[in-house]
Structure formats: structure tokens, C-alpha cells
Design a protein around this motif. Structure first.
Motif, PDB file in Angstrom:
ATOM      1  N   ASP A   8       0.823  -1.204   0.000  1.00  0.00           N
ATOM      2  CA  ASP A   8       0.000   0.000   0.000  1.00  0.00           C
ATOM      3  C   ASP A   8       0.859   1.257   0.000  1.00  0.00           C
ATOM      4  OD1 ASP A   8       0.972   0.214   2.612  1.00  0.00           O
ATOM      5  OD2 ASP A   8      -0.956  -0.150   3.558  1.00  0.00           O
ATOM      6  N   HIS A  10       0.500   5.388   1.660  1.00  0.00           N
ATOM      7  CA  HIS A  10      -0.204   6.409   2.426  1.00  0.00           C
ATOM      8  C   HIS A  10       0.557   7.713   2.220  1.00  0.00           C
ATOM      9  CE1 HIS A  10      -2.555   3.329   4.462  1.00  0.00           C
ATOM     10  NE2 HIS A  10      -1.441   2.624   4.443  1.00  0.00           N
ATOM     11  N   ARG A  12       0.644  12.202   3.087  1.00  0.00           N
ATOM     12  CA  ARG A  12       0.161  13.319   3.904  1.00  0.00           C
ATOM     13  C   ARG A  12       0.894  14.581   3.475  1.00  0.00           C
ATOM     14  NH1 ARG A  12      -2.221  13.116   9.185  1.00  0.00           N
ATOM     15  NH2 ARG A  12      -2.254  15.197  10.036  1.00  0.00           N
ATOM     16  N   HIS A  82       5.116  10.524   1.128  1.00  0.00           N
ATOM     17  CA  HIS A  82       4.495   9.249   0.773  1.00  0.00           C
ATOM     18  C   HIS A  82       5.213   8.139   1.532  1.00  0.00           C
ATOM     19  CE1 HIS A  82       2.655  11.061  -2.891  1.00  0.00           C
ATOM     20  NE2 HIS A  82       3.720  11.841  -2.803  1.00  0.00           N
ATOM     21  N   GLN A 108      -1.686  -0.309   8.554  1.00  0.00           N
ATOM     22  CA  GLN A 108      -2.231   0.988   8.142  1.00  0.00           C
ATOM     23  C   GLN A 108      -2.231   1.966   9.315  1.00  0.00           C
ATOM     24  OE1 GLN A 108      -5.958   0.744   6.017  1.00  0.00           O
ATOM     25  NE2 GLN A 108      -6.636   2.680   6.862  1.00  0.00           N
ATOM     26  N   VAL A 109      -2.630   1.517  10.482  1.00  0.00           N
ATOM     27  CA  VAL A 109      -2.663   2.381  11.671  1.00  0.00           C
ATOM     28  C   VAL A 109      -1.266   2.881  12.007  1.00  0.00           C
ATOM     29  CG1 VAL A 109      -3.083   2.388  14.171  1.00  0.00           C
ATOM     30  CG2 VAL A 109      -4.763   1.367  12.626  1.00  0.00           C
ATOM     31  N   VAL A 111       1.486   3.103  10.059  1.00  0.00           N
ATOM     32  CA  VAL A 111       2.046   3.994   9.036  1.00  0.00           C
ATOM     33  C   VAL A 111       1.393   5.373   9.107  1.00  0.00           C
ATOM     34  CG1 VAL A 111       2.332   4.383   6.560  1.00  0.00           C
ATOM     35  CG2 VAL A 111       2.774   2.117   7.524  1.00  0.00           C
ATOM     36  N   ARG A 112       0.090   5.419   9.254  1.00  0.00           N
ATOM     37  CA  ARG A 112      -0.591   6.718   9.342  1.00  0.00           C
ATOM     38  C   ARG A 112      -0.175   7.472  10.600  1.00  0.00           C
ATOM     39  NH1 ARG A 112      -6.686   5.473   7.055  1.00  0.00           N
ATOM     40  NH2 ARG A 112      -6.029   5.223   4.891  1.00  0.00           N
ATOM     41  N   ARG A 113       0.040   6.758  11.695  1.00  0.00           N
ATOM     42  CA  ARG A 113       0.517   7.399  12.926  1.00  0.00           C
ATOM     43  C   ARG A 113       1.912   7.983  12.707  1.00  0.00           C
ATOM     44  NH1 ARG A 113       0.482   3.337  17.184  1.00  0.00           N
ATOM     45  NH2 ARG A 113      -1.760   3.686  17.165  1.00  0.00           N
ATOM     46  N   LEU A 115       3.127   9.078   9.888  1.00  0.00           N
ATOM     47  CA  LEU A 115       2.979  10.276   9.062  1.00  0.00           C
ATOM     48  C   LEU A 115       2.463  11.462   9.880  1.00  0.00           C
ATOM     49  CD1 LEU A 115       1.562   8.731   5.761  1.00  0.00           C
ATOM     50  CD2 LEU A 115       3.880   9.605   6.171  1.00  0.00           C
ATOM     51  N   ARG A 116       1.543  11.214  10.808  1.00  0.00           N
ATOM     52  CA  ARG A 116       1.061  12.284  11.675  1.00  0.00           C
ATOM     53  C   ARG A 116       2.194  12.820  12.548  1.00  0.00           C
ATOM     54  NH1 ARG A 116      -3.352   8.940  12.340  1.00  0.00           N
ATOM     55  NH2 ARG A 116      -2.663   8.255  14.388  1.00  0.00           N
TER      56      ARG A 116
END
Length: 122
Positions: A8, A10, A12, A82, A108-109, A111-113, A115-116
Motif C-alpha cells: 500500500d 499512504h 500526507r 508518501h 495501516q494504523v 504507518v498513518r501514525r 505520518l502524523r
């Protein structure tokens, strides 16, 4: 390492130029932000192209994997980061591990964390 399968991506947008976004990336991902080779346990540095790309790879009994961060200019003071993932999960144990890590949404959780945290650090 054989060719890995795409998992995948992700992305931001970050309110910072690419240099600041790069420093924030290293601050969040590396144990020593001044040394890109100090990536997290389970990974080794594959390449670091300042301030555009940080590629890490790893391997253990149930999978081979890679995580690549790419930074693109959106405008003078805005960067798009990315996080792209690839992995192979060989054998029965690999399939079970994939279900636990990817199928559960845990990857997913995480990786998104990340990025945040990078956006906040920038």
C-alpha cells in the motif's frame, strides 16, 4: 531479496519545505536523527537520498519487507510525504502473519501514525 509485492501507499501533506520535512522524518523514524542508518529495529537502511527518499528493508521468518518514504514539493513551504510498503509472506506462517499485520489494519494504523508524527515534528 526477491522482488517484493506491493502492499500500500499512504500520503500526507506537511506545512514545511522539503528540508524541514526531511529532518522531521529522520527525527521520527531514526534513533539518531543525524544518522539515517539508525533506522528502527527490524529494518536496515537501503538508501537515503537527502531530502527526497528514505528506503528501509528487512526480513524475518515470516516476511520480507520494505518501507520507502518519498518527499515531493507541493509548493515553496509545503511537502507531500508518501510512505510506500512492499512485502512477501512466504508459506503458511507467512499467510497467517500477513492476516495479522495487514488484514487486521494494524499496518495501516502504524504507518498513518508515523505520518502524523512527522507532520507534527515539522
Amino acid at each position: 531479496m526477491e522482488r517484493l509485492s506491493y502492499i500500500d501507499e499512504h500520503a500526507r501533506s506537511i506545512d514545511a519545505n522539503r528540508d524541514r520535512a526531511w529532518k522531521a522524518l529522520l527525527k521520527v523514524v531514526c534513533k539518531d536523527p543525524s544518522d539515517p542508518s539508525t533506522v528502527p529495529a527490524g529494518f536496515v537502511l537501503e538508501s537515503a537520498e537527502v531530502p527526497a527518499r528514505l528506503a528501509m528493508k528487512g526480513r524475518h521468518w515470516f516476511s520480507e519487507y520494505a518501507l520507502v518514504f518519498e518527499l515531493d514539493d507541493e509548493c515553496a513551504n509545503r511537502t507531500r510525504i508518501h510512505a510506500k510498503s512492499w512485502a512477501n509472506f512466504p508459506g503458511l506462517h507467512g499467510k497467517i502473519y500477513r492476516a495479522l499485520v495487514i488484514g487486521s489494519g494494524g499496518h495501516q494504523v502504524v504507518v498513518r501514525r508515523m505520518l502524523r508524527k512527522i507532520a507534527a515534528a515539522a
